[in-house]
Design an enzyme around this catalytic site. Structure first.
Site, PDB file in Angstrom:
ATOM      1  N   ASN A   7       0.861  -1.183   0.000  1.00 28.57           N
ATOM      2  CA  ASN A   7       0.000   0.000   0.000  1.00 28.57           C
ATOM      3  C   ASN A   7       0.897   1.232   0.000  1.00 28.57           C
ATOM      4  O   ASN A   7       1.500   1.577   1.021  1.00 28.57           O
ATOM      5  CB  ASN A   7      -0.903  -0.017   1.244  1.00 28.57           C
ATOM      6  CG  ASN A   7      -1.896   1.124   1.247  1.00 28.57           C
ATOM      7  OD1 ASN A   7      -1.856   2.010   0.387  1.00 28.57           O
ATOM      8  ND2 ASN A   7      -2.797   1.122   2.206  1.00 28.57           N
ATOM      9  N   ARG A  88      -2.372  -2.072  -3.621  1.00 27.45           N
ATOM     10  CA  ARG A  88      -3.632  -1.409  -3.344  1.00 27.45           C
ATOM     11  C   ARG A  88      -3.709  -0.210  -4.281  1.00 27.45           C
ATOM     12  O   ARG A  88      -2.828   0.649  -4.297  1.00 27.45           O
ATOM     13  CB  ARG A  88      -3.685  -0.932  -1.902  1.00 27.45           C
ATOM     14  CG  ARG A  88      -4.991  -0.249  -1.632  1.00 27.45           C
ATOM     15  CD  ARG A  88      -5.003   0.530  -0.374  1.00 27.45           C
ATOM     16  NE  ARG A  88      -6.330   1.115  -0.222  1.00 27.45           N
ATOM     17  CZ  ARG A  88      -6.595   2.133   0.561  1.00 27.45           C
ATOM     18  NH1 ARG A  88      -5.651   2.678   1.269  1.00 27.45           N
ATOM     19  NH2 ARG A  88      -7.815   2.616   0.621  1.00 27.45           N
ATOM     20  N   HIS A 177     -13.100   1.601  -0.205  1.00 25.46           N
ATOM     21  CA  HIS A 177     -12.931   0.544   0.815  1.00 25.46           C
ATOM     22  C   HIS A 177     -13.433  -0.799   0.289  1.00 25.46           C
ATOM     23  O   HIS A 177     -13.792  -1.682   1.073  1.00 25.46           O
ATOM     24  CB  HIS A 177     -13.744   0.843   2.103  1.00 25.46           C
ATOM     25  CG  HIS A 177     -13.254   1.985   2.934  1.00 25.46           C
ATOM     26  ND1 HIS A 177     -14.108   2.812   3.613  1.00 25.46           N
ATOM     27  CD2 HIS A 177     -12.000   2.417   3.206  1.00 25.46           C
ATOM     28  CE1 HIS A 177     -13.408   3.727   4.269  1.00 25.46           C
ATOM     29  NE2 HIS A 177     -12.119   3.506   4.031  1.00 25.46           N
ATOM     30  N   GLY A 205     -13.584   3.367  10.343  1.00 25.36           N
ATOM     31  CA  GLY A 205     -12.238   3.683  10.823  1.00 25.36           C
ATOM     32  C   GLY A 205     -12.122   5.182  10.847  1.00 25.36           C
ATOM     33  O   GLY A 205     -13.116   5.878  11.094  1.00 25.36           O
ATOM     34  N   ARG A 236     -13.473  13.886   7.697  1.00 27.82           N
ATOM     35  CA  ARG A 236     -14.313  14.196   6.525  1.00 27.82           C
ATOM     36  C   ARG A 236     -15.765  14.391   6.942  1.00 27.82           C
ATOM     37  O   ARG A 236     -16.240  13.767   7.885  1.00 27.82           O
ATOM     38  CB  ARG A 236     -14.235  13.052   5.505  1.00 27.82           C
ATOM     39  CG  ARG A 236     -12.959  13.064   4.708  1.00 27.82           C
ATOM     40  CD  ARG A 236     -12.865  11.850   3.804  1.00 27.82           C
ATOM     41  NE  ARG A 236     -11.672  11.098   4.104  1.00 27.82           N
ATOM     42  CZ  ARG A 236     -11.474   9.830   3.770  1.00 27.82           C
ATOM     43  NH1 ARG A 236     -12.404   9.159   3.126  1.00 27.82           N
ATOM     44  NH2 ARG A 236     -10.354   9.228   4.081  1.00 27.82           N
ATOM     45  N   GLY A 328     -15.039   0.172  14.293  1.00 24.74           N
ATOM     46  CA  GLY A 328     -15.978  -0.960  14.210  1.00 24.74           C
ATOM     47  C   GLY A 328     -15.484  -2.166  14.989  1.00 24.74           C
ATOM     48  O   GLY A 328     -16.269  -2.891  15.614  1.00 24.74           O
ATOM     49  N   GLU A 379      -7.493  -6.249   4.661  1.00 21.24           N
ATOM     50  CA  GLU A 379      -7.338  -5.844   3.256  1.00 21.24           C
ATOM     51  C   GLU A 379      -6.038  -6.392   2.659  1.00 21.24           C
ATOM     52  O   GLU A 379      -5.995  -6.739   1.483  1.00 21.24           O
ATOM     53  CB  GLU A 379      -7.361  -4.309   3.171  1.00 21.24           C
ATOM     54  CG  GLU A 379      -8.757  -3.757   3.398  1.00 21.24           C
ATOM     55  CD  GLU A 379      -8.764  -2.293   3.810  1.00 21.24           C
ATOM     56  OE1 GLU A 379      -8.479  -2.005   4.988  1.00 21.24           O
ATOM     57  OE2 GLU A 379      -9.048  -1.448   2.965  1.00 21.24           O
TER      58      GLU A 379
HETATM   59  P1  ADP Z   1      -7.950   4.283   8.786  1.00 22.35           P
HETATM   60  O1  ADP Z   1      -7.421   2.958   8.297  1.00 22.35           O
HETATM   61  O2  ADP Z   1      -9.171   4.767   8.068  1.00 22.35           O
HETATM   62  O3  ADP Z   1      -6.900   5.351   8.943  1.00 22.35           O
HETATM   63  P2  ADP Z   1      -8.479   2.807  11.226  1.00 22.35           P
HETATM   64  O4  ADP Z   1      -9.292   1.709  10.671  1.00 22.35           O
HETATM   65  O5  ADP Z   1      -7.099   2.507  11.702  1.00 22.35           O
HETATM   66  O6  ADP Z   1      -8.452   4.072  10.283  1.00 22.35           O
HETATM   67  O7  ADP Z   1      -9.313   3.414  12.465  1.00 22.35           O
HETATM   68  C1  ADP Z   1      -8.879   4.497  13.224  1.00 22.35           C
HETATM   69  C2  ADP Z   1      -9.929   4.767  14.311  1.00 22.35           C
HETATM   70  O8  ADP Z   1     -10.046   3.574  15.109  1.00 22.35           O
HETATM   71  C3  ADP Z   1      -9.600   5.911  15.240  1.00 22.35           C
HETATM   72  O9  ADP Z   1     -10.712   6.772  15.376  1.00 22.35           O
HETATM   73  C4  ADP Z   1      -9.349   5.222  16.569  1.00 22.35           C
HETATM   74  O10 ADP Z   1      -9.828   5.974  17.649  1.00 22.35           O
HETATM   75  C5  ADP Z   1     -10.157   3.944  16.456  1.00 22.35           C
HETATM   76  N1  ADP Z   1      -9.580   2.935  17.353  1.00 22.35           N
HETATM   77  C6  ADP Z   1      -8.430   2.259  17.176  1.00 22.35           C
HETATM   78  N2  ADP Z   1      -8.184   1.476  18.265  1.00 22.35           N
HETATM   79  C7  ADP Z   1      -9.193   1.685  19.131  1.00 22.35           C
HETATM   80  C8  ADP Z   1      -9.518   1.193  20.430  1.00 22.35           C
HETATM   81  N3  ADP Z   1      -8.739   0.321  21.053  1.00 22.35           N
HETATM   82  N4  ADP Z   1     -10.678   1.619  21.000  1.00 22.35           N
HETATM   83  C9  ADP Z   1     -11.478   2.510  20.366  1.00 22.35           C
HETATM   84  N5  ADP Z   1     -11.220   3.018  19.152  1.00 22.35           N
HETATM   85  C10 ADP Z   1     -10.098   2.613  18.541  1.00 22.35           C
END
Ligand code: ADP
Length: 392
Positions: A7, A88, A177, A205, A236, A328, A379
């Site tokens: 990626n 990716r 996604h 995320g 966003r 999630g 992914e």
């Molecule tokens: P992206 O890939 O879109 O950058 P991620 O899938 O890594 O993002 O998700 C990031 C989000 O996940 C952040 O808002 C973070 O707060 C949340 N997150 C990661 N770990 C935890 C956790 N242990 N508890 C709650 N939220 C979490």
């Protein structure tokens, strides 16, 4: 057979190496700050992290170091062991509904999609070209973020704008996604041993998108022409009235680029809370009594609930709702708040089951009409699978 899943971002390069078809992760890592002060890279081998700081001036240099280090760490004996590299690739427009081996024509197509994904496709192309130069005999595969959503029909992917905008300028919903939405649909159909499942996937995320699928075919998804619309995200906006854009330009003197930058990078949880785009900070802010964090969180949850409700109607009642990605998978409070608002769909949260982070499990009670699951996404594995299938 060893496959690399890659990626490439504008100043980063994430990689995972798999032994296929066993799907065993051999190593993962990342190059950061490529071409900038403080560039460094990390290899994770047998759960141990090895970090080095050294100048890495461009992606091609990063790939060269990557290959040398794979040999130094005894992961491979020679480059001949790498039999495929999966990239990716954010935008495949309406031309690619599946992954494909990259040749000159495919690469030119990906270049021609740059106006559709000006922030992402150029970095993906740099990654593809760098690997092609360093590993000229290895098959390169493009795995598109948009591909899974290509099964949407016109009713779902057209915008109610003049039809010529679609015909002449490719203005339509593409969705993003896709690799994650495809993985989660495949996994939940496997878990429940049912190939016809009606599934709503909540990929939440920092970026977030919701999809509705039947039997692993996408019917609709919340992101659109770009990854900006749909649900509210870390930075966003998600869906807003586009008339806000000229209004703010005229009122403040901001340029279109400044406004778009604000909508992409300074809005969402960050914009409303004023403190952070990170869901954990928002949850802490609520505990600390921060009113704007409370509003941001309620808006965030509400918009996801609205999409779930809409897609449930679209699917004429879903069989399953899956939660995935950073929030999630890990956001216990956020999942709880979402599910507590889904009473109208006869969904009840199993509070004890929900008290977990990052594990695949059912989190709705047995009397819920729609089963709700946490399904961690992967992914990188999806990219490795497609690459293996096309390279073997
Ligand atoms: P992206 O890939 O879109 O950058 P991620 O899938 O890594 O993002 O998700 C990031 C989000 O996940 C952040 O808002 C973070 O707060 C949340 N997150 C990661 N770990 C935890 C956790 N242990 N508890 C709650 N939220 C979490």
């Amino acid at each position: 057979m060893k496959i690399l899943s890659v990626n490439a971002g504008s100043s980063s390069l994430k990689f995972s190496m798999y032994e296929m078809p066993e799907e065993k992760v051999i190593t993962t890592g990342v190059f950061e700050r490529i071409g900038l002060e403080g560039s460094n890279y990390t290899f994770k081998i047998n759960d141990e992290k090895h970090k080095k700081e050294m100048p890495v001036s461009n992606h091609e240099e990063a790939v060269k170091i990557l290959v040398e280090e794979l040999i130094n760490y005894n992961i491979i004996k020679s480059v001949n062991e790498i039999e495929g590299v999966g990239h990716r690739t954010v935008h495949g427009a309406d031309k690619y509904s599946d992954s494909i081996v990259i040749n000159d024509k495919v690469l030119n197509d990906i270049k021609s999609f740059i106006p559709l994904a000006p922030l992402h496709n150029p970095a993906n192309i740099t990654g593809i070209e760098s690997f092609s130069h360093i590993l000229p005999n290895v098959k390169m595969v493009a795995v598109f973020d948009t591909a899974y959503h290509q099964t949407m029909d016109k009713v779902h992917y057209l915008y109610p704008v003049p039809y010529e905008w679609y015909e002449d300028y490719a203005v339509r919903k593409y969705g993003f996604h896709g690799t994650s939405h495809k993985y989660i649909n495949g996994r939940i159909m496997e878990i429940l041993n049912n190939k016809e499942l009606k599934v709503i996937v909540c990929h939440i995320g920092n970026g977030a998108s919701i999809s509705a699928s039947i039997g692993g075919k996408c019917i609709d998804t919340s992101m659109g022409f770009t990854p900006l619309p749909g649900v509210m995200m870390g930075t966003r906006t998600g869906d807003i009235d586009p008339s806000i854009i000229p209004y703010i330009m005229n009122t403040t003197g901001m340029t279109i680029d400044q406004v778009m930058d604000t909508l992409n990078k300074k809005s969402g949880l960050l914009g409303v809370s004023g403190i952070s785009s990170d869901s954990r900070d928002i949850c802490q802010g609520i505990i600390d009594g921060n009113e704007r964090c409370k509003i941001a969180q309620e808006m965030f949850v509400n918009r996801i609930v609205n999409y779930i409700s809409m897609y449930n109607t679209e699917l004429n009642t879903a069989d399953v709702i899956c939660f995935t990605a950073g929030i999630g998978e890990n956001g216990i409070e956020v999942r709880e708040q979402i599910m507590n608002k889904l009473g109208a769909l006869n969904i009840t949260l199993d509070k004890e089951a929900n008290n977990i982070r990052g594990k695949e499990r059912i989190i709705s009670t047995s009397d819920s009409k729609i089963q709700c699951y946490i399904v961690p996404t992967d992914e990188e594995l999806m990219i490795a699978r497609d690459t293996y299938n096309l390279a073997k």
